[in-house]
Write a protein that holds these residues in place. Structure first.
Motif, PDB file in Angstrom:
ATOM      1  N   UNK A 242       0.826  -1.204   0.000  1.00  0.00           N
ATOM      2  CA  UNK A 242       0.000   0.000   0.000  1.00  0.00           C
ATOM      3  C   UNK A 242       0.864   1.259   0.000  1.00  0.00           C
ATOM      4  N   UNK A 243       1.912   1.244   0.805  1.00  0.00           N
ATOM      5  CA  UNK A 243       2.768   2.427   0.936  1.00  0.00           C
ATOM      6  C   UNK A 243       3.534   2.716  -0.350  1.00  0.00           C
ATOM      7  N   UNK A 244       4.136   1.708  -0.955  1.00  0.00           N
ATOM      8  CA  UNK A 244       4.918   1.949  -2.174  1.00  0.00           C
ATOM      9  C   UNK A 244       4.004   2.246  -3.357  1.00  0.00           C
ATOM     10  N   UNK A 245       2.724   1.839  -3.255  1.00  0.00           N
ATOM     11  CA  UNK A 245       1.758   2.157  -4.315  1.00  0.00           C
ATOM     12  C   UNK A 245       1.248   3.585  -4.179  1.00  0.00           C
ATOM     13  N   UNK A 246       1.550   4.228  -3.035  1.00  0.00           N
ATOM     14  CA  UNK A 246       1.164   5.619  -2.821  1.00  0.00           C
ATOM     15  C   UNK A 246      -0.319   5.838  -2.671  1.00  0.00           C
ATOM     16  N   UNK A 247      -0.985   4.920  -1.990  1.00  0.00           N
ATOM     17  CA  UNK A 247      -2.426   5.074  -1.818  1.00  0.00           C
ATOM     18  C   UNK A 247      -2.802   4.848  -0.353  1.00  0.00           C
ATOM     19  N   UNK A 248      -4.044   5.087  -0.064  1.00  0.00           N
ATOM     20  CA  UNK A 248      -4.539   4.897   1.295  1.00  0.00           C
ATOM     21  C   UNK A 248      -4.457   3.412   1.673  1.00  0.00           C
ATOM     22  N   UNK A 314       9.967  -4.864  -3.415  1.00  0.00           N
ATOM     23  CA  UNK A 314       8.521  -4.800  -3.642  1.00  0.00           C
ATOM     24  C   UNK A 314       8.189  -3.659  -4.591  1.00  0.00           C
ATOM     25  N   UNK A 315       8.795  -2.506  -4.350  1.00  0.00           N
ATOM     26  CA  UNK A 315       8.550  -1.336  -5.199  1.00  0.00           C
ATOM     27  C   UNK A 315       8.986  -1.594  -6.635  1.00  0.00           C
TER      28      UNK A 315
END
Length: 339
Positions: A242-248, A314-315
């Motif tokens: 979620x964090x590396x995708x830049x979303x909530x 992951x990123x």
């Protein structure tokens, strides 16, 4: 000349890329009907053959300085154990014999962390755990343990061979979309809203490829080297995605161990009836609930192995999948079609 078996697989194609980047001449052993898209465009000598066909191995290994035996069948469904055993064990024995006939200077065998005997939780898994097929969790683990023992026996009679044991491999160039690659995609898309308890050790495929090369260059004959990364719970894996995708952050339900085991039993029963593969198996659940305290200290000390942070892997993996999706969209457009 360096030969890589299983060159179109995830580890194999990245290993080929790393060898080429180091100026090596590479020959790829590829099954007769296998798609070579993963190594398309690379300056590599493609030889069609099969590790179950000794004659094709003799042709492939002729003039080789080193052989990386990466080819293997990764199947965790019990009904395919006979095929897994034939490919992973008999195939490896064939490779060893062909390497000896060709006078190859070094053999690097790609085993698995699951080929090692797993100690109880609270104890670290390292190379001293050894291989014992009778103490394996399933058919795949057992086959890799048998094959590893065959390599060690060959080393005892003089073959310069080493074994590497990667943990859960993730990262870019995952052309066939591995089991873990699909899990990352499902987490990123938000379609995976329920995750089981448990954790696993994941390592970047690029670091695994480098670890192979280091083992070839510096590994001591008859030695085993674990190529691990970082242990992370499935829940925390979802958070990182979620964090590396830049979303909530997505709220995901955690499935307790007992329920995950029941779900695996049901999924395997349905899969057997419908013949539709399932990623939820007894093996996969027990793996997540197993001991994941794994040490790569020996590889770090003797080889100079140094894996990158899991977050970066992951990123990069998700970015690579996104780039592939965009590329397919461009190539699938009809002539004259606007973006």
């Amino acid at each position: 000349m360096i030969v890589v078996t299983g060159a179109t697989g995830h580890i194999g194609n990245v290993l080929v890329r790393e060898l080429l980047a180091r100026g090596k001449q590479v020959r790829a052993l590829v099954l007769p009907s296998e798609d070579t898209g993963a190594i398309s465009g690379l300056d590599v000598d493609v030889v069609r053959g099969d590790i179950l066909d000794p004659d094709s191995l003799d042709r492939a290994f002729s003039g080789a300085e080193a052989v990386y035996h990466v080819a293997g069948l990764v199947v965790i469904s019990p009904e395919q154990e006979a095929l897994v055993n034939r490919v992973n064990v008999e195939g490896t024995i064939n490779v060893i014999a062909a390497v000896e006939r060709a006078g190859v200077k070094k053999l690097v065998y790609t085993s698995s962390i699951h080929s090692l005997v797993e100690p109880p939780k609270g104890r670290t898994i390292d190379e001293s755990c050894g291989f014992d097929p009778n103490r394996s969790r399933g058919g795949y683990d057992r086959s890799k343990a048998h094959a590893s023992l065959a390599v060690l026996n060959a080393a005892k009679r003089g073959l310069n061979a080493v074994i590497v044991c990667p943990t859960g491999v993730i990262g870019p160039y995952d052309y066939r979309v591995s089991i873990m690659g699909q899990v990352l995609l499902d987490l990123a898309s938000g379609s995976l809203r329920a995750v089981p308890e448990g954790a696993y050790d994941f390592v970047d495929v690029r670091d695994v490829a480098i670890g192979h090369i280091l083992a070839c260059e510096k590994g001591r004959p008859g030695e085993t080297y674990i190529l691990s990364g970082e242990c992370i719970t499935v829940a925390n894996l979802g958070r990182v995605v979620d964090e590396v995708s830049g979303r909530r952050r997505i709220t995901r339900v955690r499935i307790p161990a007992w329920l995950a085991r029941v779900a695996a039993h049901v999924a395997m029963t349905v899969s057997a009836l419908t013949r539709i593969p399932t990623r939820i198996t007894k093996y996969s659940i027990e793996t997540l609930l197993s001991n994941c305290d794994i040490s790569s200290a020996k590889a770090r000390r003797e080889l100079g192995y140094s894996p990158r942070p899991l977050r970066d892997s992951i990123s990069d993996s998700l970015r690579w999948f996104a780039e592939q999706r965009k590329a397919r969209a461009v190539f699938s457009r009809q002539p004259g079609q606007l973006a």
